[in-house]
Design a protein around this motif. Sequence first.
Motif, PDB file in Angstrom:
ATOM      1  N   GLU A   1      18.494 -24.133  26.035  1.00 41.99           N
ATOM      2  CA  GLU A   1      17.094 -24.471  25.780  1.00 41.99           C
ATOM      3  C   GLU A   1      16.956 -25.376  24.564  1.00 41.99           C
ATOM      4  OE1 GLU A   1      14.940 -20.853  25.446  1.00 41.99           O
ATOM      5  OE2 GLU A   1      15.184 -20.302  27.564  1.00 41.99           O
ATOM      6  N   ALA A   2      17.691 -25.074  23.498  1.00 45.17           N
ATOM      7  CA  ALA A   2      17.615 -25.897  22.288  1.00 45.17           C
ATOM      8  C   ALA A   2      18.121 -27.310  22.555  1.00 45.17           C
ATOM      9  CB  ALA A   2      18.418 -25.241  21.169  1.00 45.17           C
ATOM     10  N   ALA A   3      19.169 -27.413  23.353  1.00 49.14           N
ATOM     11  CA  ALA A   3      19.683 -28.742  23.694  1.00 49.14           C
ATOM     12  C   ALA A   3      18.681 -29.515  24.537  1.00 49.14           C
ATOM     13  CB  ALA A   3      21.016 -28.603  24.435  1.00 49.14           C
ATOM     14  N   GLU A   4      18.078 -28.855  25.517  1.00 53.82           N
ATOM     15  CA  GLU A   4      17.128 -29.525  26.404  1.00 53.82           C
ATOM     16  C   GLU A   4      15.889 -29.992  25.660  1.00 53.82           C
ATOM     17  OE1 GLU A   4      16.410 -26.971  29.714  1.00 53.82           O
ATOM     18  OE2 GLU A   4      18.489 -27.064  30.427  1.00 53.82           O
ATOM     19  N   ALA A   5      15.535 -29.305  24.576  1.00 54.13           N
ATOM     20  CA  ALA A   5      14.387 -29.732  23.775  1.00 54.13           C
ATOM     21  C   ALA A   5      14.623 -31.097  23.143  1.00 54.13           C
ATOM     22  CB  ALA A   5      14.092 -28.697  22.694  1.00 54.13           C
ATOM     23  N   GLN A   6      15.885 -31.501  23.067  1.00 53.22           N
ATOM     24  CA  GLN A   6      16.213 -32.821  22.528  1.00 53.22           C
ATOM     25  C   GLN A   6      16.800 -33.737  23.610  1.00 53.22           C
ATOM     26  OE1 GLN A   6      17.761 -33.223  18.607  1.00 53.22           O
ATOM     27  NE2 GLN A   6      17.407 -31.085  18.071  1.00 53.22           N
ATOM     28  N   ASP A   7      16.435 -33.455  24.863  1.00 50.32           N
ATOM     29  CA  ASP A   7      16.885 -34.253  26.005  1.00 50.32           C
ATOM     30  C   ASP A   7      18.410 -34.283  26.128  1.00 50.32           C
ATOM     31  OD1 ASP A   7      14.445 -34.939  27.146  1.00 50.32           O
ATOM     32  OD2 ASP A   7      14.163 -36.610  25.760  1.00 50.32           O
ATOM     33  N   LEU A   8      19.018 -33.153  25.781  1.00 53.71           N
ATOM     34  CA  LEU A   8      20.458 -32.996  25.903  1.00 53.71           C
ATOM     35  C   LEU A   8      20.754 -31.813  26.816  1.00 53.71           C
ATOM     36  CD1 LEU A   8      21.397 -33.530  22.148  1.00 53.71           C
ATOM     37  CD2 LEU A   8      21.680 -35.180  24.005  1.00 53.71           C
ATOM     38  N   PHE A   9      22.014 -31.658  27.168  1.00 54.30           N
ATOM     39  CA  PHE A   9      22.380 -30.631  28.137  1.00 54.30           C
ATOM     40  C   PHE A   9      23.721 -30.034  27.745  1.00 54.30           C
ATOM     41  CE2 PHE A   9      24.179 -29.745  32.551  1.00 54.30           C
ATOM     42  CZ  PHE A   9      23.405 -28.605  32.767  1.00 54.30           C
ATOM     43  N   PHE A  10      23.765 -28.693  27.684  1.00 51.31           N
ATOM     44  CA  PHE A  10      25.040 -27.995  27.527  1.00 51.31           C
ATOM     45  C   PHE A  10      25.396 -27.452  28.895  1.00 51.31           C
ATOM     46  CE2 PHE A  10      27.619 -24.226  26.083  1.00 51.31           C
ATOM     47  CZ  PHE A  10      28.720 -24.983  25.691  1.00 51.31           C
TER      48      PHE A  10
ATOM     49  N   MET B   1      34.484 -28.086  26.661  1.00 48.21           N
ATOM     50  CA  MET B   1      33.196 -28.301  26.000  1.00 48.21           C
ATOM     51  C   MET B   1      33.234 -27.972  24.514  1.00 48.21           C
ATOM     52  SD  MET B   1      30.811 -26.555  28.930  1.00 48.21           S
ATOM     53  CE  MET B   1      31.370 -26.578  30.636  1.00 48.21           C
ATOM     54  N   ILE B   2      34.402 -27.535  24.004  1.00 45.86           N
ATOM     55  CA  ILE B   2      34.505 -27.103  22.620  1.00 45.86           C
ATOM     56  C   ILE B   2      35.190 -28.183  21.784  1.00 45.86           C
ATOM     57  CG2 ILE B   2      35.396 -25.334  21.064  1.00 45.86           C
ATOM     58  CD1 ILE B   2      33.179 -24.442  23.051  1.00 45.86           C
ATOM     59  N   LEU B   3      34.517 -28.602  20.712  1.00 46.75           N
ATOM     60  CA  LEU B   3      35.068 -29.611  19.811  1.00 46.75           C
ATOM     61  C   LEU B   3      35.755 -28.992  18.606  1.00 46.75           C
ATOM     62  CD1 LEU B   3      32.005 -32.038  19.867  1.00 46.75           C
ATOM     63  CD2 LEU B   3      34.151 -32.288  21.124  1.00 46.75           C
ATOM     64  N   GLY B   4      35.275 -27.847  18.164  1.00 45.88           N
ATOM     65  CA  GLY B   4      35.858 -27.198  16.993  1.00 45.88           C
ATOM     66  C   GLY B   4      35.433 -25.752  16.906  1.00 45.88           C
ATOM     67  N   LEU B   5      36.138 -24.987  16.075  1.00 46.33           N
ATOM     68  CA  LEU B   5      35.849 -23.563  15.920  1.00 46.33           C
ATOM     69  C   LEU B   5      35.905 -23.147  14.455  1.00 46.33           C
ATOM     70  CD1 LEU B   5      37.952 -21.824  18.741  1.00 46.33           C
ATOM     71  CD2 LEU B   5      35.498 -22.314  18.763  1.00 46.33           C
ATOM     72  N   GLU B   6      35.201 -22.061  14.173  1.00 43.58           N
ATOM     73  CA  GLU B   6      35.342 -21.326  12.919  1.00 43.58           C
ATOM     74  C   GLU B   6      35.803 -19.927  13.296  1.00 43.58           C
ATOM     75  OE1 GLU B   6      32.267 -21.163   9.445  1.00 43.58           O
ATOM     76  OE2 GLU B   6      31.838 -19.472  10.787  1.00 43.58           O
ATOM     77  N   VAL B   7      36.882 -19.440  12.682  1.00 42.29           N
ATOM     78  CA  VAL B   7      37.506 -18.188  13.091  1.00 42.29           C
ATOM     79  C   VAL B   7      37.898 -17.366  11.870  1.00 42.29           C
ATOM     80  CG1 VAL B   7      39.380 -17.144  14.427  1.00 42.29           C
ATOM     81  CG2 VAL B   7      38.447 -19.360  15.132  1.00 42.29           C
ATOM     82  N   VAL B   8      37.589 -16.058  11.910  1.00 45.37           N
ATOM     83  CA  VAL B   8      38.089 -15.131  10.902  1.00 45.37           C
ATOM     84  C   VAL B   8      39.460 -14.629  11.366  1.00 45.37           C
ATOM     85  CG1 VAL B   8      37.721 -12.958   9.671  1.00 45.37           C
ATOM     86  CG2 VAL B   8      35.766 -14.427  10.211  1.00 45.37           C
ATOM     87  N   LEU B   9      40.466 -14.792  10.504  1.00 44.09           N
ATOM     88  CA  LEU B   9      41.826 -14.391  10.841  1.00 44.09           C
ATOM     89  C   LEU B   9      42.084 -12.946  10.424  1.00 44.09           C
ATOM     90  CD1 LEU B   9      43.612 -17.705   9.756  1.00 44.09           C
ATOM     91  CD2 LEU B   9      42.747 -17.058  12.017  1.00 44.09           C
ATOM     92  N   ALA B  10      43.280 -12.445  10.699  1.00 43.02           N
ATOM     93  CA  ALA B  10      43.570 -11.020  10.584  1.00 43.02           C
ATOM     94  C   ALA B  10      43.513 -10.488   9.159  1.00 43.02           C
ATOM     95  CB  ALA B  10      44.933 -10.722  11.197  1.00 43.02           C
ATOM     96  N   ASP B  11      43.663 -11.348   8.149  1.00 46.09           N
ATOM     97  CA  ASP B  11      43.564 -10.885   6.766  1.00 46.09           C
ATOM     98  C   ASP B  11      42.187 -11.136   6.168  1.00 46.09           C
ATOM     99  OD1 ASP B  11      43.627 -13.613   6.573  1.00 46.09           O
ATOM    100  OD2 ASP B  11      45.237 -13.704   5.083  1.00 46.09           O
TER     101      ASP B  11
END
Length: 489
Positions: free
Chosen positions: A130-139, A173-183
């Motif tokens: 919905e947020a993407a479509e509000a800017q004429d974009l599509f996920f 569809m994924i360009l990048g991630l933020e991830v919490v590692l085991a420590d």
Amino acid sequence: MNANVMTDAAPAELAQALVARFGSRSVLAEPADTLRYRRDWHGDVEGSAVAVLRPADTAEASAMVRFCAEAGLAVVPQGGNTGLVLGALPTSARAHVVVSTERMNRIREIDAADFSAVVEAGCVLGAIKEAAEAQDLFFPLSLGAEGSCQIGGNISTNAGGINVLRYGMTREMILGLEVVLADGTVWNGLSTLRKNNAGLDLKQLFIGAEGTLGLVTAAAIRLVPKPTRTETAFLALGDRNDVMALYALARRECCDLLSAFELVPPEGMMLAKEADPSLVLPRIAEAPAYALIDVAATGSLDLKPLMERFFELAAERGYVVDGVLAASEAQAADLWQIRDGMNEGQARRGVHLRTDLSVPPSKVAAFIEEGMREMARHLPDCLPVAYGHVGDGNIHFNVLPPPGLAREERDAQMLLAKKTLHAIVDRYAGGISAEHGIGRLKRDDFATRRTPVQQQVLAGIKALLDPADLFNPGCQMASPRDGSDVTVF
């Protein structure tokens, strides 16, 4: 109480320590409050956990993971809990906590010029769209559960859906991630670059890992222009074996505008109607199978003549005996509700075998025919329902037992159905999990199909990133920390 002296504490003490450290809004400990996080989506299986942790942001998620690592608590990451393979199910009241990302639901940025967005893991898929479509974009990721599933879970399972034909799996569809590692360390890889060939692409390790290597907290995602024109058709096939010939014709006539091509069995309409008696079914000839097709485009391209020409060719070649072309968005939504409602209709029938199989697309029709014959031979009282994304070879061949069976007999029948279908899949050089993941439900079947080299590589990656087996033990691969006594077939 310090986390590093909690390893021998009782579950109640652990829960109290978590509440004291993070607060009652971030920690749920009462069984009534944690129940929905401890049950699978269909309500068939219930697990147990010390508590449910609900971080508000990445910093709190990092602190929670660090606390759990010091206290010896295993972490079961959970998004919208809509998965179908028990991948987010906690199984030990003494040693497991759920970490739900539901409060991490902010859309940090949408860059229309860059066709990208940065979203937190707890964002509901439908809200992102919905947020993407509000800017004429599509996920383009599209799933039946998009009103409740979360992007972090979609990433962790590498979800598929109906638009794989055109846009690929979640991974694409994924360009990048933020991830919490085991420590508790946070790896920030939230780049929106399309081309970044600087060594190993680390984000790919976490996509499809089902939370076994880290906790995904945010993602940079790829957006595309919003389609301005869509045509939806529901076609009756003269013979189920013609489905791949029809698909090949659709690919050639509709080119890259073909967004979805779904096989719907006649039982599917019955099940969808059971789920929603108000559903308006199309007036269409009875047939052994139906195809639900979407084409979409941006700009001024007129899709209707293209679809009409495709239908004419399909009828001339005998692939199609009848069809409906949606005259409005509402009618198109009704047609798609048949596909979505099938799942709810099956769930209302109770516990049944749900499969997520894949074979080479050229073998789809033969696989379905052989599966139907084997079900009729071995389990004549069961209802087989074969449907799915035929263009990418993904068939959900589900088996519904007759009502009134004792649990032991029902489970025995479902186990026989699974073994029979898996044997066919193996002969076709197919796969046992096309888009749902492995979780705990398919763990043993996955183990028997891993080569020694594959096992060595997977175990090595796990040992490097999560040496204490902190994240989701028992998911994908067996673990002594799982503590699971859940019976699945």
